[in-house]
Scaffold this active site. Structure first.
Site, mmCIF file in Angstrom:
data_model
loop_
_atom_site.group_PDB
_atom_site.id
_atom_site.type_symbol
_atom_site.label_atom_id
_atom_site.label_comp_id
_atom_site.label_asym_id
_atom_site.label_seq_id
_atom_site.Cartn_x
_atom_site.Cartn_y
_atom_site.Cartn_z
ATOM 1 N N LYS A 80 -65.564 47.872 -80.726
ATOM 2 C CA LYS A 80 -65.439 47.742 -82.185
ATOM 3 C C LYS A 80 -66.572 48.523 -82.828
ATOM 4 O O LYS A 80 -67.643 48.668 -82.241
ATOM 5 C CB LYS A 80 -65.579 46.268 -82.591
ATOM 6 C CG LYS A 80 -65.002 45.942 -83.949
ATOM 7 C CD LYS A 80 -63.548 45.558 -83.839
ATOM 8 C CE LYS A 80 -62.922 45.240 -85.166
ATOM 9 N NZ LYS A 80 -61.537 44.793 -85.000
ATOM 10 N N GLY A 177 -48.384 33.511 -96.471
ATOM 11 C CA GLY A 177 -48.692 34.931 -96.638
ATOM 12 C C GLY A 177 -47.465 35.795 -96.414
ATOM 13 O O GLY A 177 -46.917 35.853 -95.320
ATOM 14 N N GLY A 179 -47.301 39.140 -96.784
ATOM 15 C CA GLY A 179 -47.781 40.517 -96.787
ATOM 16 C C GLY A 179 -47.053 41.327 -95.731
ATOM 17 O O GLY A 179 -45.873 41.091 -95.457
ATOM 18 N N VAL A 181 -47.379 41.639 -92.343
ATOM 19 C CA VAL A 181 -46.917 40.927 -91.150
ATOM 20 C C VAL A 181 -45.916 39.838 -91.534
ATOM 21 O O VAL A 181 -44.842 39.713 -90.927
ATOM 22 C CB VAL A 181 -48.118 40.291 -90.398
ATOM 23 C CG1 VAL A 181 -47.640 39.437 -89.239
ATOM 24 C CG2 VAL A 181 -49.072 41.379 -89.916
HETATM 25 P P1 NAI Z 1 -51.605 41.691 -96.002
HETATM 26 O O1 NAI Z 1 -52.810 41.850 -96.856
HETATM 27 O O2 NAI Z 1 -50.519 42.706 -96.055
HETATM 28 O O3 NAI Z 1 -50.933 40.262 -96.257
HETATM 29 C C1 NAI Z 1 -51.645 39.086 -96.455
HETATM 30 C C2 NAI Z 1 -50.930 38.308 -97.543
HETATM 31 O O4 NAI Z 1 -51.530 37.016 -97.627
HETATM 32 C C3 NAI Z 1 -51.049 38.950 -98.922
HETATM 33 O O5 NAI Z 1 -49.750 39.053 -99.496
HETATM 34 C C4 NAI Z 1 -51.956 38.001 -99.691
HETATM 35 O O6 NAI Z 1 -51.661 37.980 -101.069
HETATM 36 C C5 NAI Z 1 -51.658 36.691 -99.010
HETATM 37 N N1 NAI Z 1 -52.703 35.677 -99.137
HETATM 38 C C6 NAI Z 1 -54.044 35.845 -99.142
HETATM 39 N N2 NAI Z 1 -54.658 34.654 -99.281
HETATM 40 C C7 NAI Z 1 -53.688 33.711 -99.326
HETATM 41 C C8 NAI Z 1 -53.686 32.304 -99.456
HETATM 42 N N3 NAI Z 1 -54.814 31.599 -99.559
HETATM 43 N N4 NAI Z 1 -52.508 31.673 -99.485
HETATM 44 C C9 NAI Z 1 -51.350 32.357 -99.407
HETATM 45 N N5 NAI Z 1 -51.286 33.705 -99.295
HETATM 46 C C10 NAI Z 1 -52.437 34.367 -99.254
HETATM 47 O O7 NAI Z 1 -52.183 41.544 -94.507
HETATM 48 P P2 NAI Z 1 -51.379 41.655 -93.139
HETATM 49 O O8 NAI Z 1 -51.569 43.011 -92.582
HETATM 50 O O9 NAI Z 1 -50.012 41.102 -93.303
HETATM 51 O O10 NAI Z 1 -52.246 40.684 -92.211
HETATM 52 C C11 NAI Z 1 -52.125 39.271 -92.299
HETATM 53 C C12 NAI Z 1 -53.021 38.637 -91.249
HETATM 54 O O11 NAI Z 1 -52.655 39.092 -89.960
HETATM 55 C C13 NAI Z 1 -54.501 38.975 -91.402
HETATM 56 O O12 NAI Z 1 -55.256 37.857 -90.968
HETATM 57 C C14 NAI Z 1 -54.691 40.125 -90.425
HETATM 58 O O13 NAI Z 1 -56.032 40.212 -89.962
HETATM 59 C C15 NAI Z 1 -53.771 39.691 -89.294
HETATM 60 N N6 NAI Z 1 -53.307 40.772 -88.445
HETATM 61 C C16 NAI Z 1 -52.562 41.803 -88.975
HETATM 62 C C17 NAI Z 1 -52.080 42.805 -88.158
HETATM 63 C C18 NAI Z 1 -51.193 43.877 -88.693
HETATM 64 O O14 NAI Z 1 -50.505 44.513 -87.906
HETATM 65 N N7 NAI Z 1 -51.152 44.101 -90.008
HETATM 66 C C19 NAI Z 1 -52.394 42.828 -86.711
HETATM 67 C C20 NAI Z 1 -53.127 41.671 -86.254
HETATM 68 C C21 NAI Z 1 -53.571 40.709 -87.113
#
Ligand code: NAI
Length: 347
Positions: A80, A177, A179, A181
């Site tokens: 990292k 969430g 987002g 994923v």
């Molecule tokens: P993203 O930012 O696209 O989606 C996260 C979503 O959660 C957003 O829509 C946000 O508004 C929402 N959110 C934030 N705080 C919240 C809360 N308190 N209550 C409800 N919703 C809330 O991020 P992504 O890429 O979808 O990642 C999500 C999680 O998965 C993160 O923890 C990330 O580290 C983990 N992750 C993602 C990977 C990927 O391929 N994108 C790979 C491995 C882990």
């Protein structure tokens, strides 16, 4: 604690302290292990309170990558980078400097996107070194579709463990969430006939899931105590804690978010409540697995097969936990350690 003591405690091979004054670049690259292959792990840009916090973070995160990659069954070790965010005036110069340091490692370390860095930053790094993954370019959403697909398989494995079959038809699944994923996961769940309950602090994202997939929307503070069969955290880390665990009503917690347990002891709290927990670093490995297309020349089919194998890996983790009477998180670490000790990802 001295730096060598810290390396000994976490089991690191090498730490590099990098500085390029003209570019405003100060960074630490931690190579935890190259036993299974080159150290692979993202670059984080963060305004740390002090150098010690940056060092502890990079040691912890790089070690986590060794376990994640080993559990994913891909031939990579763990590494990292943290770049200390000093508000560099020229972001391109910052990431070019980073690229030069990565290039000097000649493939011992391969980087990717992480908190605080964008795909555009990685393109800059790619201009200097080829030891970068996750630029995608194949599908919108970068690596998230594969993370979502892996989480779906993991939920099925947990359903089989808990209820004897991995069908999700009619099961209620609460997703925190919507987002990148969360959205891909929700589509798979919908296809499998699950009843969906969603939330997002960005109401428009939750509304999108409601209109596209017929999901029920609840307030962010309500999702954890929502009556559901499965809770899939796909937003923040640390959400499984003293305050939230007593309120959970799901029998299974399996989701994509990183570092869901606030502290290791929260794994014990979940187990004491009879809740089956899928260790996040096993569940959310689809993204790193997808990097094997760029890094190892895998075909899409090979990559899909490895993402789908997350289902079987999680089943094995549950079996180890039962056999050895340990927590699922500990069982996942044991599985990764077995592979590292054997020097083979299929051990
Ligand atoms: P993203 O930012 O696209 O989606 C996260 C979503 O959660 C957003 O829509 C946000 O508004 C929402 N959110 C934030 N705080 C919240 C809360 N308190 N209550 C409800 N919703 C809330 O991020 P992504 O890429 O979808 O990642 C999500 C999680 O998965 C993160 O923890 C990330 O580290 C983990 N992750 C993602 C990977 C990927 O391929 N994108 C790979 C491995 C882990």
């Amino acid at each position: 604690m001295s730096i060598f003591e810290a390396m000994g405690q976490y089991g690191h091979e090498q730490i590099l302290f990098n500085r390029d004054e003209a570019a405003g670049y100060t960074a630490v690259i931690a190579i935890h292990s190259t036993v299974l292959g080159p150290a692979f792990g993202g670059t984080r840009l963060w305004a740390y309170a002090d150098e010690k916090s940056a060092l502890v973070d990079v040691l912890r995160l790089s070690r986590g990558m060794t376990y994640k990659n080993a559990a994913a069954g891909i031939p990579f070790g763990g590494g990292k980078t943290v770049i200390l965010d000093r508000r560099a005036a020229d972001r391109v110069a910052l990431f070019r400097a980073h690229g030069h340091f990565v290039e000097r490692l000649a493939g011992r370390y391969v980087t990717a996107q992480d908190v605080g860095t964008t795909l555009a930053d990685l393109e800059v790094v790619r201009g200097v070194t080829r030891h970068v993954a996750g630029l995608g370019g194949r599908v919108p959403g970068g690596v998230s579709p594969w993370t979502g697909r892996g989480v779906f398989g993991a939920i099925r494995a947990a359903a089989r463990e808990r209820w004897g079959n991995d069908g999700l038809g009619g099961r209620t699944i609460a997703v925190q969430g919507c987002g990148a994923v969360g959205t891909y996961l929700l589509r798979h769940l919908h296809g499998a006939g699950a009843k969906l309950v969603v939330t997002d602090v960005d109401a428009s994202r939750a509304a999108q899931a409601a209109s596209e997939l017929g999901a029920k929307v609840v307030a962010p503070e309500a999702i954890l105590s929502e009556p559901a069969d499965v809770l899939a955290p796909c937003a923040l880390g640390g959400i499984l804690n003293d305050e939230s665990i007593p309120r959970l009503r799901a029998e299974i917690v399996v989701g994509g978010a990183n570092n869901q347990l606030l502290e290791p002891r929260h794994g014990r709290m979940l187990a004491d409540r009879g809740i089956l927990y899928g260790p996040d670093f096993v569940v959310n490995a689809g993204g790193v697995i997808s990097g094997c297309i760029e890094l190892l020349g895998w075909s899409e089919a090979q990559m899909h097969a490895k993402v789908d194998a997350i289902h079987d890996t999680l089943s094995e983790v549950f079996a180890i936990a039962k056999r050895d009477r340990i927590l699922t998180e500990e069982a996942a670490e044991r599985l990764a350690e077995r592979r590292i000790a054997a020097g083979r990802v299929d051990a």
